[in-house]
Design an enzyme around this catalytic site. Structure first.
Site, mmCIF file in Angstrom:
data_model
loop_
_atom_site.group_PDB
_atom_site.id
_atom_site.type_symbol
_atom_site.label_atom_id
_atom_site.label_comp_id
_atom_site.label_asym_id
_atom_site.label_seq_id
_atom_site.Cartn_x
_atom_site.Cartn_y
_atom_site.Cartn_z
ATOM 1 N N ASP A 1 0.550 -10.287 2.906
ATOM 2 C CA ASP A 1 -0.296 -10.976 1.933
ATOM 3 C C ASP A 1 0.372 -12.263 1.489
ATOM 4 O O ASP A 1 1.565 -12.263 1.158
ATOM 5 C CB ASP A 1 -0.520 -10.110 0.694
ATOM 6 C CG ASP A 1 -1.405 -8.912 0.949
ATOM 7 O OD1 ASP A 1 -2.370 -9.046 1.731
ATOM 8 O OD2 ASP A 1 -1.135 -7.843 0.376
ATOM 9 N N ARG B 1 -2.259 1.532 6.648
ATOM 10 C CA ARG B 1 -2.152 0.458 7.625
ATOM 11 C C ARG B 1 -0.725 0.346 8.155
ATOM 12 O O ARG B 1 0.232 0.589 7.437
ATOM 13 C CB ARG B 1 -2.632 -0.872 7.087
ATOM 14 C CG ARG B 1 -2.130 -1.224 5.713
ATOM 15 C CD ARG B 1 -3.149 -2.167 5.050
ATOM 16 N NE ARG B 1 -2.835 -2.462 3.689
ATOM 17 C CZ ARG B 1 -3.239 -1.758 2.641
ATOM 18 N NH1 ARG B 1 -3.955 -0.687 2.810
ATOM 19 N NH2 ARG B 1 -2.925 -2.120 1.422
ATOM 20 N N ASP C 1 0.860 -4.921 6.587
ATOM 21 C CA ASP C 1 0.044 -5.698 5.649
ATOM 22 C C ASP C 1 0.888 -6.872 5.183
ATOM 23 O O ASP C 1 1.962 -6.688 4.607
ATOM 24 C CB ASP C 1 -0.359 -4.821 4.460
ATOM 25 C CG ASP C 1 -1.364 -5.492 3.544
ATOM 26 O OD1 ASP C 1 -2.122 -6.362 4.025
ATOM 27 O OD2 ASP C 1 -1.399 -5.150 2.361
ATOM 28 N N ARG D 1 -2.313 -4.283 13.747
ATOM 29 C CA ARG D 1 -3.225 -4.024 12.627
ATOM 30 C C ARG D 1 -4.654 -4.219 13.087
ATOM 31 O O ARG D 1 -4.994 -5.225 13.701
ATOM 32 C CB ARG D 1 -2.934 -4.956 11.454
ATOM 33 C CG ARG D 1 -4.016 -4.848 10.362
ATOM 34 C CD ARG D 1 -3.494 -4.622 9.024
ATOM 35 N NE ARG D 1 -4.537 -4.366 8.043
ATOM 36 C CZ ARG D 1 -4.512 -4.803 6.819
ATOM 37 N NH1 ARG D 1 -3.503 -5.537 6.401
ATOM 38 N NH2 ARG D 1 -5.479 -4.503 5.977
#
Length: 152
Positions: free
Chosen positions: A98, A93, A96, A83
């Protein structure tokens, strides 16, 4: 050990392979034990619609890391998987990760907000959490299952 929930997403390359590798790296991370992983689901992009669909899921982890340390571990996994953060918000992307929830904590620090600020509005994040625990509560917002019902 505190339980935290990590959102998983990818919309470039071999999405499922990338997410599988991210989960492997999370399992290998010091101070982190992956206790469950939701099913993966294809979702439409949010924010910038002219991009490939995402594959999204979530992982429940128990951790000895602080919220900041766990976020740093997630960012390290993202970097390892290729990334590149170029400042584009909501764009395509490869990976990811989170930090969605950390126990019942509310954390507001530079570069870190827990619960994730838009979690309660995002079906692509709530549905995987419901797979893991439909009774899960988001501090200040309520149960995941109730939040999902209000999105309909």
């Amino acid at each position: 050990m505190p339980r935290a929930y990590v959102g998983l997403g990818a919309n470039l390359g071999k999405r499922e392979d990338t997410l599988d590798r991210a989960i492997e790296l999370l399992r290998e991370a010091k101070g982190v034990a992956v206790v469950a992983v939701s099913q993966l689901r294809e979702t439409d992009p949010v924010g910038v619609p002219e991009q490939p669909p995402f594959l999204n899921g979530a992982a429940a982890v128990e951790t000895t890391l602080s919220p900041r340390e766990l976020l740093d571990a997630l960012l390290g996994i993202e970097r390892e998987l290729g990334r590149v953060r170029d400042g584009t918000r909501w764009g395509p992307r490869k990976i990811d990760l989170d930090l969605l929830l950390y126990a019942d904590d509310v954390v507001v620090e530079p570069g870190l907000r827990v619960p994730h600020p838009r979690l309660h509005e995002r079906r692509f994040a709530l549905e995987p959490l419901a797979d893991l625990d439909p009774e899960l509560r988001i501090p200040g917002r309520g149960r995941v299952s109730d939040l999902l019902a209000h999105l309909d």
